[in-house]
Design a protein around this motif. Structure first.
Motif, short mmCIF file in Angstrom:
data_model
loop_
_atom_site.label_atom_id
_atom_site.label_comp_id
_atom_site.label_asym_id
_atom_site.label_seq_id
_atom_site.Cartn_x
_atom_site.Cartn_y
_atom_site.Cartn_z
N ASP A 1 -74.85 -14.99 -12.08
CA ASP A 1 -75.88 -14.27 -11.33
C ASP A 1 -75.84 -12.76 -11.57
OD1 ASP A 1 -76.78 -16.63 -9.92
OD2 ASP A 1 -74.96 -16.48 -8.72
N GLU A 2 -74.88 -12.28 -12.36
CA GLU A 2 -74.69 -10.84 -12.53
C GLU A 2 -75.96 -10.10 -12.96
OE1 GLU A 2 -72.63 -7.78 -15.56
OE2 GLU A 2 -71.37 -9.48 -14.99
N PRO A 3 -76.67 -10.50 -14.02
CA PRO A 3 -77.84 -9.71 -14.44
C PRO A 3 -78.89 -9.59 -13.33
CG PRO A 3 -77.23 -11.26 -16.15
CD PRO A 3 -76.41 -11.62 -14.94
N GLN A 4 -79.15 -10.67 -12.64
CA GLN A 4 -80.16 -10.66 -11.59
C GLN A 4 -79.71 -9.78 -10.41
OE1 GLN A 4 -81.06 -14.64 -10.22
NE2 GLN A 4 -83.11 -14.05 -9.56
N LEU A 5 -78.44 -9.84 -10.05
CA LEU A 5 -77.93 -9.01 -8.96
C LEU A 5 -77.92 -7.53 -9.33
CD1 LEU A 5 -75.11 -11.21 -7.47
CD2 LEU A 5 -76.89 -10.06 -6.16
N VAL A 6 -77.46 -7.22 -10.52
CA VAL A 6 -77.45 -5.82 -10.96
C VAL A 6 -78.87 -5.27 -10.92
CG1 VAL A 6 -77.04 -4.28 -12.93
CG2 VAL A 6 -75.32 -5.97 -12.29
N ASP A 7 -79.82 -6.04 -11.40
CA ASP A 7 -81.22 -5.60 -11.41
C ASP A 7 -81.72 -5.35 -9.99
OD1 ASP A 7 -83.88 -5.21 -12.73
OD2 ASP A 7 -84.37 -6.96 -11.49
N LEU A 8 -81.43 -6.26 -9.06
CA LEU A 8 -81.85 -6.07 -7.66
C LEU A 8 -81.30 -4.77 -7.10
CD1 LEU A 8 -83.04 -7.09 -4.90
CD2 LEU A 8 -80.76 -8.04 -4.50
N GLU B 1 -80.72 8.13 -10.56
CA GLU B 1 -79.28 8.34 -10.76
C GLU B 1 -78.47 7.44 -9.84
OE1 GLU B 1 -75.95 11.87 -10.42
OE2 GLU B 1 -78.02 12.44 -10.83
N GLU B 2 -78.84 7.39 -8.56
CA GLU B 2 -78.12 6.54 -7.61
C GLU B 2 -78.30 5.07 -7.95
OE1 GLU B 2 -75.65 5.92 -4.17
OE2 GLU B 2 -75.97 7.59 -5.53
N GLY B 3 -79.50 4.70 -8.39
CA GLY B 3 -79.73 3.31 -8.82
C GLY B 3 -78.78 2.92 -9.93
N GLY B 4 -78.56 3.82 -10.89
CA GLY B 4 -77.62 3.56 -11.98
C GLY B 4 -76.19 3.45 -11.50
N VAL B 5 -75.80 4.33 -10.57
CA VAL B 5 -74.44 4.30 -10.02
C VAL B 5 -74.19 2.96 -9.32
CG1 VAL B 5 -72.94 5.29 -8.22
CG2 VAL B 5 -74.16 6.79 -9.80
N VAL C 1 -71.99 -2.68 -8.96
CA VAL C 1 -72.14 -4.13 -8.83
C VAL C 1 -71.59 -4.83 -10.07
CG1 VAL C 1 -73.84 -6.01 -8.69
CG2 VAL C 1 -74.07 -3.97 -7.22
N ARG C 2 -71.93 -4.33 -11.24
CA ARG C 2 -71.43 -4.92 -12.49
C ARG C 2 -69.90 -4.90 -12.52
NH1 ARG C 2 -74.01 -1.75 -15.50
NH2 ARG C 2 -75.90 -2.98 -15.55
N ASN C 3 -69.31 -3.75 -12.18
CA ASN C 3 -67.85 -3.63 -12.19
C ASN C 3 -67.20 -4.52 -11.15
OD1 ASN C 3 -68.04 -1.79 -14.29
ND2 ASN C 3 -67.88 -0.01 -12.95
N LEU C 4 -67.78 -4.59 -9.96
CA LEU C 4 -67.24 -5.48 -8.93
C LEU C 4 -67.22 -6.91 -9.42
CD1 LEU C 4 -68.87 -3.99 -5.71
CD2 LEU C 4 -66.42 -4.34 -6.04
N MET C 5 -68.33 -7.35 -9.99
CA MET C 5 -68.44 -8.75 -10.42
C MET C 5 -67.54 -9.06 -11.61
SD MET C 5 -72.45 -9.61 -9.80
CE MET C 5 -72.20 -11.40 -9.86
N ASP D 1 -64.14 4.97 -6.89
CA ASP D 1 -64.93 6.11 -7.36
C ASP D 1 -65.26 7.01 -6.17
OD1 ASP D 1 -66.84 7.89 -8.25
OD2 ASP D 1 -68.16 6.35 -9.10
N PRO D 2 -64.71 8.22 -6.12
CA PRO D 2 -64.95 9.11 -4.97
C PRO D 2 -66.43 9.42 -4.72
CG PRO D 2 -63.20 9.99 -6.36
CD PRO D 2 -63.79 8.83 -7.09
N SER D 3 -67.27 9.32 -5.74
CA SER D 3 -68.69 9.66 -5.57
C SER D 3 -69.43 8.67 -4.67
CB SER D 3 -69.39 9.77 -6.92
OG SER D 3 -69.53 8.49 -7.52
N ILE D 4 -68.91 7.47 -4.48
CA ILE D 4 -69.60 6.51 -3.62
C ILE D 4 -69.13 6.61 -2.17
CG2 ILE D 4 -70.15 4.92 -5.49
CD1 ILE D 4 -67.88 3.14 -4.55
N TRP D 5 -68.18 7.47 -1.91
CA TRP D 5 -67.65 7.62 -0.55
C TRP D 5 -68.20 8.88 0.09
CZ3 TRP D 5 -64.99 3.75 1.68
CH2 TRP D 5 -64.56 2.73 0.84
#
Length: 179
Positions: free
Chosen positions: A10-17, A29-33, A38-42, A175-179
């Protein structure tokens, strides 16, 4: 609406969502982050340290919620953090997020998870039982840019006693940028 546990397929579909939702709400930029998160978590999180929940309306993916393990050095309780969560823009405001979270929290509770935490809007997440936490209640793994968004709840029926010890998260969340 039907709810499922996602798999690597399901990774491609979830990353896209997640990329689409966060790009619309926060910019490209935030969409890319968030897409990379999501990709790294999965890809990089051991199966025992991650739970991914999806909501579908017919064949359309309309929501996703990813929970990964938080470990507290001096506390035996099982703790998972919701990060990130997304509901397709056209489905927002229709109860999809609440339904998806209620499903996810029920599954986590039945699987022996003691505490759920997230870092988000207390007004939204309070609808499914989250309450504001202080650093004394539960240390965060990295410094919080908006401490009022640190929220959690007990899933085991007991009052949420403070979580003890230093907190660590899965590598994708370091990643400190997401906190």
């Amino acid at each position: 609406m039907e709810f499922f546990n996602a798999t690597g397929a399901d990774e491609p579909q979830l990353v896209d969502l997640f990329e689409r939702v966060f790009t619309v709400s926060e910019g490209a930029e935030e969409g890319g982050v968030i897409g990379r998160l999501v990709r790294n978590l999965m890809r990089d999180t051991p199966p025992e340290d991650i739970h991914i929940f999806t909501g579908f309306e017919k064949a359309d993916l309309v929501g996703g919620a990813i929970f990964s393990r938080l470990a507290y050095a001096d506390d035996p309780r099982q703790v998972f953090i919701l990060s990130p969560m997304a509901v397709a823009t056209e489905w927002q405001g229709k109860g999809v997020g609440q339904a998806l979270l209620n499903h996810a929290l029920t599954v986590l509770r039945s699987g022996g998870v003691d505490v759920a935490i997230t870092y988000g809007d207390p007004a939204f997440y309070s609808k499914v039982g989250f309450k504001v936490l202080s650093e004394a209640d539960a240390a965060s793994p990295l410094p919080l840019s908006l401490p009022g968004g640190w929220i959690g709840q007990s899933l085991n029926g007991a009052t949420l006693a403070p979580l003890r010890g230093r907190c660590t998260c899965v590598p994708a969340l370091r990643d400190p940028s997401i906190w």
